[in-house]
Design a protein around this motif. Structure first.
Motif, PDB file in Angstrom:
ATOM      1  N   ALA A 157     -56.815  -1.741  52.533  1.00 24.67           N
ATOM      2  CA  ALA A 157     -55.372  -1.984  52.687  1.00 24.67           C
ATOM      3  C   ALA A 157     -55.085  -3.483  52.715  1.00 24.67           C
ATOM      4  N   ALA A 158     -55.919  -4.225  53.428  1.00 24.68           N
ATOM      5  CA  ALA A 158     -55.727  -5.676  53.499  1.00 24.68           C
ATOM      6  C   ALA A 158     -55.878  -6.317  52.122  1.00 24.68           C
ATOM      7  N   VAL A 210     -61.043   1.757  55.066  1.00 26.31           N
ATOM      8  CA  VAL A 210     -59.619   1.951  54.774  1.00 26.31           C
ATOM      9  C   VAL A 210     -58.811   0.717  55.165  1.00 26.31           C
ATOM     10  N   SER A 211     -59.104   0.150  56.335  1.00 27.18           N
ATOM     11  CA  SER A 211     -58.380  -1.034  56.797  1.00 27.18           C
ATOM     12  C   SER A 211     -58.597  -2.219  55.867  1.00 27.18           C
ATOM     13  N   ARG A 212     -59.832  -2.408  55.424  1.00 35.00           N
ATOM     14  CA  ARG A 212     -60.134  -3.551  54.560  1.00 35.00           C
ATOM     15  C   ARG A 212     -59.553  -3.370  53.158  1.00 35.00           C
ATOM     16  N   THR A 267     -70.701  -1.558  56.025  1.00 41.54           N
ATOM     17  CA  THR A 267     -69.350  -1.884  56.479  1.00 41.54           C
ATOM     18  C   THR A 267     -69.386  -2.592  57.818  1.00 41.54           C
ATOM     19  N   ARG A 314     -65.293  -7.765  59.364  1.00 36.47           N
ATOM     20  CA  ARG A 314     -64.738  -6.830  60.340  1.00 36.47           C
ATOM     21  C   ARG A 314     -63.434  -7.314  60.964  1.00 36.47           C
ATOM     22  N   ASN A 369     -67.074   0.077  67.364  1.00 36.53           N
ATOM     23  CA  ASN A 369     -65.772   0.078  68.032  1.00 36.53           C
ATOM     24  C   ASN A 369     -65.855   0.631  69.454  1.00 36.53           C
ATOM     25  N   GLY A 423     -60.630  -5.408  59.727  1.00 36.92           N
ATOM     26  CA  GLY A 423     -60.621  -3.987  60.052  1.00 36.92           C
ATOM     27  C   GLY A 423     -62.016  -3.468  60.245  1.00 36.92           C
ATOM     28  N   ASP A 429     -63.064  -0.450  59.557  1.00 38.57           N
ATOM     29  CA  ASP A 429     -63.472   0.552  58.577  1.00 38.57           C
ATOM     30  C   ASP A 429     -63.042   0.155  57.170  1.00 38.57           C
TER      31      ASP A 429
END
Length: 412
Positions: free
Chosen positions: A49-50, A45-47, A12, A38, A199, A41, A43
């Motif tokens: 969601a995108a 979860v962010s990717r 990731t 990256r 991060n 996002g 992580d």
């Protein structure tokens, strides 16, 4: 078998790839880089969601990762004097989200309960299907569950754990597995990229110029960098080492608070400054600026280590193997340097007993992919291993939530 093979750890946060001579099974070269996705996002979860909310984002993430892996492949081949056309087999291990995005597959089943991949066994595609030149066959590792994927299977395939062995990948997704008879209990603790430097305010991957060691001797801070270059950032292993050093010298409290300069009697107090509205410890200062470990960085490390320890507690409970009953602990991750088990005890991930039975495996997933390529059995042994996994979801698990809060602080 003649020709060459490419092994890939599709992380990731970080990517690692190696070129192998299939005739000898030897690694010819290795390289790595940051995952270009990256920007969608830090992580999974962010990717996810995108990708769920935008077909354009899904397409772009697929394009980015395909192009970067091909770039790494060409870099390895050029450096080794091997024509890319002679690479006949590629094997890739990543978590389910990364493998789905690579294949440009819908990710809705991963983004929402019950968090399942579209397929659990290994997947075979051609180089052309990924938009690559060349004629290589591409194999993607099995994905036992929604957040336990090919990288975990590859890690275990590489270390070949026996009974009552805890396998811990301290990457962004915090995958872990515990062997109990024929069953491999596994879960993912969503630790975030702090341990990989992802991060942290001055964090970076293990690239030239990364600080890979920080020691405090008396009132002096001694650093070492990768390649002996001028320091440009800090990798995950050094961040963890620094936290242990700050705890030992009283600059950092057990609750995670950096003490103010006036509260520190030694000259180390001069290294604690206010930056951007928060306290920070100055690691290095030169004409280009400051390299810092901020209060926010420390919180990220606390969140990550709390999640990993809580996940370990859940696996111990489900498998019926308490921590004193463990026989081996295998540790891996893209930290930048070897991570000492004693540091993990200091920050509250390991117990004293785990320190004595643990061993660090550099590039654990990549080493497992290489081992599978060297086995030359059509990945049948990898497929058999994948069927042994039983995935434990942590979302909404009371024990995980309780243990996460319990292990947020440093046990110092």
């Amino acid at each position: 078998m003649p020709g060459y093979a490419l092994a890939v750890d599709l992380g990731t946060t970080t990517l690692a790839a190696s070129l192998m001579d299939r005739a000898t099974g030897q690694r010819l070269a290795m390289t790595g880089s940051m995952n270009p996705q990256r920007r969608f996002g830090a992580d999974v979860v962010s990717r996810l969601a995108a990708a769920v909310h935008s077909e354009e984002a899904l397409q772009e993430m697929a394009r980015l990762i395909r192009a970067e892996l091909l770039r790494l492949a060409h870099e390895l081949c050029t450096g080794s004097g091997v024509p890319w056309g002679e690479v006949k087999q590629v094997a890739i291990a990543g978590n389910p989200a990364m493998q789905h995005l690579l294949l440009k597959l819908p990710v809705k089943t991963l983004a929402f309960p019950p968090y399942r991949p579209l397929f659990t066994g290994g997947k075979r595609v051609t180089a052309g299907e990924l938009g690559w030149d060349g004629a290589a066959s591409v194999y993607l590792f099995p994905m036992p569950g929604g957040f336990v994927g090919g990288d975990t299977v590859a890690f275990l395939y590489g270390v070949q754990p026996g009974e009552a062995a805890l396998c811990l990948d301290m990457g962004t997704n915090g995958e872990m597995a515990l062997t109990a008879g024929a069953t491999i209990w596994a879960t993912s603790a969503a630790a975030g990229p702090a341990f990989e430097g992802g991060n942290l305010s001055c964090g970076m991957a293990a690239l030239p110029g990364a600080i890979i060691s920080i020691r405090i001797e008396g009132e002096r801070v001694k650093i070492a960098t990768l390649g002996n270059r001028e320091p440009v950032g800090i990798c995950g292993s050094a961040a963890i080492e620094l936290v242990t050093e700050l705890l030992a010298c009283g600059v950092l409290e057990a609750g995670g608070r950096l003490r103010a300069s006036a509260e520190i009697p030694s000259n180390l107090g001069q290294r604690v400054i206010e930056q951007g509205g928060e306290s920070a410890f100055v690691i290095h200062r030169d004409a280009r600026g400051l390299l810092l470990l901020t209060q926010g960085d420390i919180r990220q490390i606390q969140l990550a280590k709390g999640a990993i320890r809580a996940g370990m507690e859940v696996l111990a409970e489900r498998s019926g193997i308490p921590f004193p009953g463990l026989r081996d602990v295998f540790l891996t991750g893209s930290f930048g340097a070897v991570l000492r088990p004693s540091w993990l005890k200091t920050i509250g991930i390991f117990d004293a007993g785990m320190v004595q039975i643990s061993q660090f495996t550099p590039e654990g997933a990549l080493a497992g992919v290489e081992r599978a390529l060297a086995a030359n059995d059509g990945f049948e042994s990898v497929e058999r291993l994948g069927t042994r996994f039983r995935v434990v979801p942590l979302s909404g698990t009371p024990l995980f939530e309780t243990m996460f809060m319990k292990h947020m602080d440093f046990p110092y």
